[in-house]
Design an enzyme around this catalytic site. Structure first.
Site, PDB file in Angstrom:
ATOM      1  N   GLY A 215       0.824  -1.207   0.000  1.00 42.55           N
ATOM      2  CA  GLY A 215       0.000   0.000   0.000  1.00 42.55           C
ATOM      3  C   GLY A 215       0.849   1.244   0.000  1.00 42.55           C
ATOM      4  O   GLY A 215       2.063   1.180  -0.215  1.00 42.55           O
ATOM      5  N   ASN A 216       0.236   2.389   0.223  1.00 43.15           N
ATOM      6  CA  ASN A 216       1.000   3.633   0.330  1.00 43.15           C
ATOM      7  C   ASN A 216       0.370   4.517   1.397  1.00 43.15           C
ATOM      8  O   ASN A 216      -0.626   4.144   2.013  1.00 43.15           O
ATOM      9  CB  ASN A 216       1.090   4.329  -1.027  1.00 43.15           C
ATOM     10  CG  ASN A 216      -0.267   4.710  -1.562  1.00 43.15           C
ATOM     11  OD1 ASN A 216      -0.973   5.517  -0.967  1.00 43.15           O
ATOM     12  ND2 ASN A 216      -0.658   4.105  -2.676  1.00 43.15           N
ATOM     13  N   ARG A 217       0.962   5.687   1.613  1.00 40.43           N
ATOM     14  CA  ARG A 217       0.583   6.477   2.788  1.00 40.43           C
ATOM     15  C   ARG A 217      -0.556   7.464   2.530  1.00 40.43           C
ATOM     16  O   ARG A 217      -0.848   8.306   3.374  1.00 40.43           O
ATOM     17  CB  ARG A 217       1.819   7.230   3.297  1.00 40.43           C
ATOM     18  CG  ARG A 217       2.892   6.265   3.767  1.00 40.43           C
ATOM     19  CD  ARG A 217       4.199   6.958   4.011  1.00 40.43           C
ATOM     20  NE  ARG A 217       4.126   7.876   5.130  1.00 40.43           N
ATOM     21  CZ  ARG A 217       5.110   8.685   5.486  1.00 40.43           C
ATOM     22  NH1 ARG A 217       6.223   8.709   4.775  1.00 40.43           N
ATOM     23  NH2 ARG A 217       4.976   9.470   6.514  1.00 40.43           N
TER      24      ARG A 217
END
Ligand code: CTP
Length: 422
Positions: A215-217
């Site tokens: 995933g990412n932030r």
């Protein structure tokens, strides 16, 4: 007091309360406004006091309450309260109150205040569905909107008695959110009515096994703010989101996880969209293999390496679909870019190159990497347009930022026929 010792003027909000059962929810709104530091004067109608007593409003606001123009005559309250206010918000606004406000009546303290106010005015209607849909109420709402008053669409759901439908008072938190936007200097023109706006939000999740993902932030807050503000400006909004955030009121939510799910939904929805805003942080790569069972260490099943394959570029595919006629030629396509400057180019230069590469109409550029943007409640940056234009976005709340992005979108839509005229 600020750190430098200056006194910050408390913002003055008048909360008008109409005579409907939802008057009790005004108490929560008053609390939200006082807790955010506002000075609140409550002006109920006579009928509102049959639902909630004056003592409740006085205790919650810390200020005296009156309904008519003949109380406290020497202070000329029927003029002074409106003149001094930074915002007037009415919740609930009943059918009767909308009618009196639309025709400029001044037969009690609240309607007199509405006539003297020169600040933004926000009305949150609540009534039975038949009353909301009646042509007389529709006309009154149109008149008020043409006069620059912001009339929120009511929520749908359970009403007093056994019936349910459109006409519920929007939740106090949602009214408070728009009040905060107006107090911060944002505007809520009714300029996206008849438009279908598709917004994507959040970081995609690319599955590795049943419990893990890449995933990412991205928090999704900016995309959700754009959806909320577009709906408050009259648009039909579809929000395709992977963020763990509530779907804003009057917005249709479509939950997705992966880039490929997002790709399928966005291309389907874009076929009748006036605007697509791609605030989602799409993972460029996904694992080639997705394990059916959880990968366990020491089991021999753990991968020595994770091999990745590239995801489709959704924005580029939207641009191609528009050229190919599957997406209407007039659809405005807005991309986002979170950039850091480096030795080869500045943040803005990277943004310009990305705009040219993607072929969209507008690109919102945020600078990241200095503890800014991800998950924060404020944002800043630039809007670049395909013709070479550049607008700097001062740092402000994500709702304010959403308003500025939608201003740029509305300017491009100006004069084009709406996709679903009311
Ligand atoms: N985007 C998309 N599909 C992808 C990747 C990105 O639609 N597979 C969209 C994002 O939603 C965003 C814009 O393209 O609106 C720019 O995203 P970004 O990740 O900055 O673009 P990339 O092409 O991946 O550029 P970079 O090489 O800088 O990561």
């Amino acid at each position: 007091m600020t750190e430098s010792g200056d006194t910050v003027r408390r913002r003055r909000v008048v909360v008008g309360v109409g005579g409907g059962i939802a008057a009790y929810k005004a108490c929560a709104l008053i609390r939200i406004l006082t807790e955010s530091g506002c000075h609140v004067d409550v002006i109920p109608t006579e009928a509102a006091l049959r639902f909630v007593g004056a003592a409740t409003f006085e205790a919650l606001s810390g200020n005296p309450v009156s309904t008519g123009v003949f109380s406290d005559v020497p202070s000329v309250r029927h003029v002074a309260l409106g003149q001094r206010a930074d915002l007037v918000v009415v919740a609930p606004a009943t059918a009767d109150l909308l009618s009196r406000a639309a025709t400029g009546r001044a037969d009690d303290l609240l309607t007199s205040t509405l006539l003297t106010a020169r600040c933004p005015v926000l009305l949150a209607p609540a009534m039975h569905t038949e009353m909301w849909e009646h042509p007389a109420t529709r006309r009154n709402v149109d008149t008020l909107r043409a006069d620059g008053v912001h009339v929120m669409p009511p929520a749908s759901g359970r009403l007093t008695g056994a019936d349910s439908g459109a006409g519920r008072l929007p939740e106090p938190a949602d009214i408070g959110r728009l009040a905060a936007l107006l107090l911060d200097g944002g505007a809520l023109p009714w300029d996206l009515a008849g438009r279908h706006v598709v917004v994507t939000a959040g970081g995609t999740r690319e599955e590795l096994d049943p419990v893990r993902f890449l995933g990412n932030r991205s928090s999704g807050k900016q995309g959700h703010a754009i959806a909320a503000v577009a709906a408050a400006r009259g648009a039909r909004v579809t929000l395709v989101t992977s963020a763990d955030l509530p779907v804003p009121p009057a917005v249709e939510g479509v939950r997705v996880e992966s880039a490929r799910e997002l790709h399928a939904e966005v291309l389907r929805l874009a076929a009748d969209a006036d605007v697509v805003v791609k605030a989602a942080a799409v993972a460029d790569f996904r694992p080639v293999e997705v394990a059916e069972a959880k990968l366990k260490k020491g089991s021999g099943s753990e991968p020595a390496e994770i091999r990745l394959v590239q995801n489709p570029d959704i924005l580029a595919d939207l641009v191609a679909a528009r050229s190919g006629g599957e997406v209407p030629a007039g659809t405005v396509l807005v991309g986002f870019a979170a950039e850091t400057g480096d030795a080869t180019a500045s943040v803005l230069e990277h943004g310009r190159r990305k705009l040219a590469r993607k072929g969209c109409d507008l690109l919102v550029v945020n600078e990241v990497g200095r503890g800014t943007t991800f998950g924060e409640d404020v944002n800043g940056g630039w809007i670049l347009d395909a013709a070479g234009g550049e607008t700097e976005l001062d740092r402000g709340s994500k709702d304010l930022m959403a308003g500025r992005i939608l201003d740029a979108v509305a300017a491009r839509l100006d004069g084009r026929p709406a996709s679903d005229p009311a």
